[in-house]
Design an enzyme around this catalytic site. Sequence first.
Site, PDB file in Angstrom:
ATOM      1  N   GLU A 256     120.125  13.481  50.056  1.00 29.10           N
ATOM      2  CA  GLU A 256     120.568  12.063  50.152  1.00 29.10           C
ATOM      3  C   GLU A 256     119.376  11.256  49.718  1.00 29.10           C
ATOM      4  O   GLU A 256     119.388  10.573  48.770  1.00 29.10           O
ATOM      5  CB  GLU A 256     120.901  11.378  51.220  1.00 29.10           C
ATOM      6  CG  GLU A 256     121.622  10.219  51.052  1.00 29.10           C
ATOM      7  CD  GLU A 256     122.254   9.549  52.551  1.00 29.10           C
ATOM      8  OE1 GLU A 256     122.605   8.232  52.589  1.00 29.10           O
ATOM      9  OE2 GLU A 256     122.713  10.364  53.382  1.00 29.10           O
ATOM     10  N   GLY A 289     124.507   2.393  56.701  1.00 24.68           N
ATOM     11  CA  GLY A 289     124.964   2.066  57.883  1.00 24.68           C
ATOM     12  C   GLY A 289     124.467   3.090  59.166  1.00 24.68           C
ATOM     13  O   GLY A 289     124.522   2.605  60.336  1.00 24.68           O
ATOM     14  N   ALA A 290     124.638   4.308  58.846  1.00 28.33           N
ATOM     15  CA  ALA A 290     124.164   5.126  59.961  1.00 28.33           C
ATOM     16  C   ALA A 290     122.822   5.742  59.933  1.00 28.33           C
ATOM     17  O   ALA A 290     122.383   6.212  61.154  1.00 28.33           O
ATOM     18  CB  ALA A 290     125.229   6.464  60.206  1.00 28.33           C
ATOM     19  N   SER A 291     122.169   5.880  58.764  1.00 30.53           N
ATOM     20  CA  SER A 291     120.934   6.614  58.555  1.00 30.53           C
ATOM     21  C   SER A 291     119.994   5.756  57.534  1.00 30.53           C
ATOM     22  O   SER A 291     120.612   4.960  56.942  1.00 30.53           O
ATOM     23  CB  SER A 291     121.153   8.015  58.065  1.00 30.53           C
ATOM     24  OG  SER A 291     121.655   8.036  57.016  1.00 30.53           O
ATOM     25  N   THR A 292     118.639   6.050  57.541  1.00 29.55           N
ATOM     26  CA  THR A 292     117.992   5.332  56.529  1.00 29.55           C
ATOM     27  C   THR A 292     117.124   6.603  56.162  1.00 29.55           C
ATOM     28  O   THR A 292     116.799   7.447  56.773  1.00 29.55           O
ATOM     29  CB  THR A 292     117.017   4.300  57.245  1.00 29.55           C
ATOM     30  OG1 THR A 292     116.561   3.789  56.203  1.00 29.55           O
ATOM     31  CG2 THR A 292     116.154   4.807  58.454  1.00 29.55           C
ATOM     32  N   GLN A 293     116.677   6.348  54.934  1.00 29.30           N
ATOM     33  CA  GLN A 293     115.805   7.400  54.301  1.00 29.30           C
ATOM     34  C   GLN A 293     114.405   6.868  53.674  1.00 29.30           C
ATOM     35  O   GLN A 293     114.409   5.820  53.029  1.00 29.30           O
ATOM     36  CB  GLN A 293     116.672   8.327  53.031  1.00 29.30           C
ATOM     37  CG  GLN A 293     117.819   9.071  53.584  1.00 29.30           C
ATOM     38  CD  GLN A 293     119.246   8.255  53.953  1.00 29.30           C
ATOM     39  OE1 GLN A 293     119.198   7.047  53.325  1.00 29.30           O
ATOM     40  NE2 GLN A 293     119.636   8.663  55.010  1.00 29.30           N
TER      41      GLN A 293
END
Length: 556
Positions: A256, A289-293
Amino acid sequence: MFPQRSNNYERLEGGMGPNRMGARRFGWKKFAIGAVVIIGLVWVFGPRKEDLVPEKYIPSIIRPGDSEVVTGPPTGPPEPPARPPARPTEDDDDDIVPAPHASRPTDPASDPDPSKTVYCSTPYKPDQPLVQYALMIDAGSTGSRIHIYKFHNCRPSPTFEYEVFKVTKPGLSSYKDSPLEAAESLDVLLDEAVRVVPASLQSCTPVAVKATAGLRLLGVEESAEILEAVRRRLQDYYPFSLQGVDDVVIMDGKDEGVYAWITANYLLNTIRDDTPSGTETYAVLDLGGASTQIVFEPRFDSLKPDSTLEEGEHKYELTFGGKTHVLYQHSFLGYGLMQARLSVHRLVEFMGTMRGTPSGPDVKIGNPCLAKGTSRLVEIDDERHSEKWNVTMVGEDIGSFEACNRVVELVMAKDAICEVKPCSFNGIYQPSLMETFPSGNILLLSYFYDRLQPFLATINPVPPLHVSTFASLAEQVCEGKPSWEKNWGSRELMEELEGRPEWCLDLTFMHALLRLGYELASERQVEIGKQIEGTELGWCLGATLAMVGAEIKCRV
């Protein structure tokens, strides 16, 4: 209508002077008058530069000094191509431009023929189609989005032309107990694809559904049932082509982030085959919303013996556009904006019970991460005891950036054990951005853009954006309505802030993520983006480029 050109005209145009053989002496006055007439005719009827070259990319990335967000050049029905250009050779394929008098299409409405292309009349390779469409559905935690991409094959590899984008809410993970409803929720997106993609190309148009953090947080059995229902619906009701085992899946977090990096740098022309050598790539920080990269290309000092990227899953070697890039990437599951909100609320509720506030439904608890004078009904999910209850969080007179930041710092887990140094937060190894990416451009995507843009829309021109910008805005927002009215006069922004009391929390968390988590200096300049020339930023285009670059299987 042009007059017939005389021999003297041709010689003058070629710089050879008039033909004097067998002619009377050519008077200089007549020569001057003739020259003026000729120049005038050429100026009036000659080709314009804009007819011969493609329009430049106009990114909708907010940079210092921008007065507004530009999403692309004006569009309208273009004139049909007068004469398609010949197929380019390998030496000149970087100079492909639309045929004379043909505008570069930016959407189906400005495309003279969606089944063809204005860039060439035959594909670069005989076994390739001239035009290729591809569909990518991003099944995120808050909604599902389809990206309908058009490519042409005038060059050695597929070249992106434009995108059609549509979104529907809620996301697949909201249908935990009803896989069929989850699959049917995508119909509105796939119906749009049927409308956009020419019928003659639909059977060879690959489609993929890639779920992200939302489905990752569901149980294995629940997510597998939803994905299988989606696959069956695609096969039974739609004409597009599924390509294999990886077409309806939960995407790996590292992919992602890397695909988002490819998308941004491809559109910003830092990784294409015609990109000048030595061009520095952008770091891409994506907040979902649920993760950050985070993905960037670190540069190490070759003179230091231990200065290198450690081996591990964070290391991603990518070959793109004929060049190899060694990237650092990591996806922080649980640190997306919506999950961060839940974590802060749980911590505030827990701290309230420690101070003697009763626990349970319909309890009011002071929350410094809500703006002063605001309140929010929050569902507390106690995963340890499998219990849920409602709590009314109130900002009262305690809402403030400083107090909220202390809560957010605990959520960031900056003091977690760091087994491989250096670490960013939550014990995760990351090369120092200050040392290995000291001056590179940093692009912030998704919720970073969504939360900052409404404020920037009230400012003209847009000032330089820094990490400290998030802190300054959080300080003003957390102070409540009197501060909003003092600093911003936009009625639309007032309504947004009143409807989202957690905006104080959001901005505070974003600042902590950049400053404390990734250890970026307060004065470090950043850019935010949502689109480049009408194309959505994010991982989807990067993943689609990989898909269309492989062998496409058409549906029988």
